[in-house]
Design an enzyme around this catalytic site. Structure first.
Site, PDB file in Angstrom:
ATOM      1  CG  ASN A  35     -56.140  -6.916  26.163  1.00  0.00           C
ATOM      2  OD1 ASN A  35     -55.249  -6.095  26.360  1.00  0.00           O
ATOM      3  ND2 ASN A  35     -55.922  -8.211  26.207  1.00  0.00           N
ATOM      4  CD  GLN A  91     -51.238 -16.652  26.300  1.00  0.00           C
ATOM      5  OE1 GLN A  91     -50.233 -17.186  25.839  1.00  0.00           O
ATOM      6  NE2 GLN A  91     -51.416 -15.364  26.328  1.00  0.00           N
ATOM      7  N   GLY A  97     -47.470 -18.999  28.296  1.00  0.00           N
ATOM      8  CA  GLY A  97     -47.471 -17.596  27.889  1.00  0.00           C
ATOM      9  C   GLY A  97     -48.264 -16.686  28.799  1.00  0.00           C
ATOM     10  CD  GLN A  98     -51.749 -17.311  33.955  1.00  0.00           C
ATOM     11  OE1 GLN A  98     -51.428 -18.495  34.079  1.00  0.00           O
ATOM     12  NE2 GLN A  98     -52.702 -16.764  34.669  1.00  0.00           N
ATOM     13  CB  THR A  99     -47.896 -11.828  30.818  1.00  0.00           C
ATOM     14  OG1 THR A  99     -49.147 -11.281  30.415  1.00  0.00           O
ATOM     15  CG2 THR A  99     -47.154 -12.346  29.599  1.00  0.00           C
ATOM     16  CB  VAL A 100     -51.919 -10.945  34.082  1.00  0.00           C
ATOM     17  CG1 VAL A 100     -52.633 -10.482  35.352  1.00  0.00           C
ATOM     18  CG2 VAL A 100     -51.440  -9.751  33.266  1.00  0.00           C
ATOM     19  CG  HIS A 104     -56.236 -13.491  31.874  1.00  0.00           C
ATOM     20  ND1 HIS A 104     -55.233 -13.702  32.796  1.00  0.00           N
ATOM     21  CD2 HIS A 104     -55.624 -13.340  30.682  1.00  0.00           C
ATOM     22  CE1 HIS A 104     -54.049 -13.674  32.184  1.00  0.00           C
ATOM     23  NE2 HIS A 104     -54.265 -13.466  30.899  1.00  0.00           N
ATOM     24  CG  HIS A 106     -56.672 -13.755  26.045  1.00  0.00           C
ATOM     25  ND1 HIS A 106     -56.048 -12.541  25.897  1.00  0.00           N
ATOM     26  CD2 HIS A 106     -55.873 -14.475  26.884  1.00  0.00           C
ATOM     27  CE1 HIS A 106     -54.918 -12.525  26.599  1.00  0.00           C
ATOM     28  NE2 HIS A 106     -54.788 -13.682  27.215  1.00  0.00           N
TER      29      HIS A 106
HETATM   30  P1  AMP Z   1     -51.729 -13.130  29.245  1.00  0.00           P
HETATM   31  O1  AMP Z   1     -50.497 -12.980  28.422  1.00  0.00           O
HETATM   32  O2  AMP Z   1     -52.614 -14.257  28.775  1.00  0.00           O
HETATM   33  O3  AMP Z   1     -51.428 -13.197  30.719  1.00  0.00           O
HETATM   34  O4  AMP Z   1     -52.583 -11.813  28.976  1.00  0.00           O
HETATM   35  C1  AMP Z   1     -52.633 -10.703  29.812  1.00  0.00           C
HETATM   36  C2  AMP Z   1     -53.443  -9.662  29.068  1.00  0.00           C
HETATM   37  O5  AMP Z   1     -53.813  -8.639  29.973  1.00  0.00           O
HETATM   38  C3  AMP Z   1     -52.681  -9.004  27.923  1.00  0.00           C
HETATM   39  O6  AMP Z   1     -53.391  -9.234  26.702  1.00  0.00           O
HETATM   40  C4  AMP Z   1     -52.654  -7.525  28.301  1.00  0.00           C
HETATM   41  O7  AMP Z   1     -52.787  -6.682  27.181  1.00  0.00           O
HETATM   42  C5  AMP Z   1     -53.824  -7.419  29.249  1.00  0.00           C
HETATM   43  N1  AMP Z   1     -53.701  -6.350  30.238  1.00  0.00           N
HETATM   44  C6  AMP Z   1     -52.622  -6.058  31.010  1.00  0.00           C
HETATM   45  N2  AMP Z   1     -52.885  -5.004  31.808  1.00  0.00           N
HETATM   46  C7  AMP Z   1     -54.168  -4.629  31.561  1.00  0.00           C
HETATM   47  C8  AMP Z   1     -55.019  -3.597  32.076  1.00  0.00           C
HETATM   48  N3  AMP Z   1     -54.609  -2.745  33.021  1.00  0.00           N
HETATM   49  N4  AMP Z   1     -56.274  -3.504  31.576  1.00  0.00           N
HETATM   50  C9  AMP Z   1     -56.696  -4.347  30.613  1.00  0.00           C
HETATM   51  N5  AMP Z   1     -55.940  -5.358  30.081  1.00  0.00           N
HETATM   52  C10 AMP Z   1     -54.692  -5.489  30.556  1.00  0.00           C
END
Ligand code: AMP
Ligand code: ZN
Length: 162
Positions: A35, A91, A97-100, A104, A106
């Site tokens: 991360n 998430q 709370g999923q942002t990406v 994935h 964690h």
């Molecule tokens: P989520 O909130 O569950 O979607 O988590 C997305 C995670 O991706 C967060 O913990 C970020 O810190 C991580 N993240 C975002 N961009 C990158 C990146 N370029 N390389 C590694 N981790 C990343």
């Protein structure tokens, strides 16, 4: 998941070649990488190589392979970070709370007294809509730090796929 065609998703940061290239361990279907803004030392992410958003998009076989791979990665993290416990967290969906929007898992190594409250990780998830969890304010590793830890984890994981 068929890996013979390009299954990346335009605009998805986890589909970018730079991210896949930063993986410290992978199988034909899944990749693990560190991360960029770890909540605690060892905080890693495991993703399907194919773009999908939710666990519901995996077949039972893929889900099984993902968890087997996650357990192997976690065993290496356990030794590497000398920890005794883990949070394994997905998430799944914006409301969670999923942002990406690329599935994935964690994997967060845990040690006694590493957070003021041992379940603080969960509180942070609940409050993620406030931007606490994935805030730009959370310390990000420099490129040098990130590459160093990735290289060391690659060595530690070398025996996994043999
Ligand atoms: P989520 O909130 O569950 O979607 O988590 C997305 C995670 O991706 C967060 O913990 C970020 O810190 C991580 N993240 C975002 N961009 C990158 C990146 N370029 N390389 C590694 N981790 C990343
Ligand atoms: Zn993607």
């Amino acid at each position: 998941m068929n890996q013979t065609t390009d299954q990346t998703h335009q605009g998805c940061i986890f589909c970018r070649k730079e991210i896949i290239g930063k993986s410290f361990c992978s199988t034909p279907l899944f990749s693990a990488f560190y991360n960029i803004a770890p909540i605690l030392p060892g905080h890693s992410l495991l993703i399907p190589n194919k773009h999908c958003e939710s666990l519901f998009e995996l077949t039972d076989e893929e889900l099984g392979e993902m968890m087997v791979f996650a357990r192997k990665i976690t065993s290496v993290l356990k030794t590497f970070f000398n920890c005794d416990s883990f949070d394994w967290t997905i998430q799944d969906g914006v409301s969670a709370g999923q942002t990406v929007p690329h599935l994935h898992l964690h994997i967060i190594p845990r040690k006694p007294l590493d957070l003021p409250e041992s379940n603080e990780w969960y509180n942070k998830i609940q409050r993620s809509e406030d931007g606490i969890l994935d805030s730009e304010n959370r310390a990000r590793l420099s490129e040098k730090e990130y590459n160093e830890i990735t290289d060391r984890l690659k060595v530690a994981c070398a025996s996994i796929n043999k």
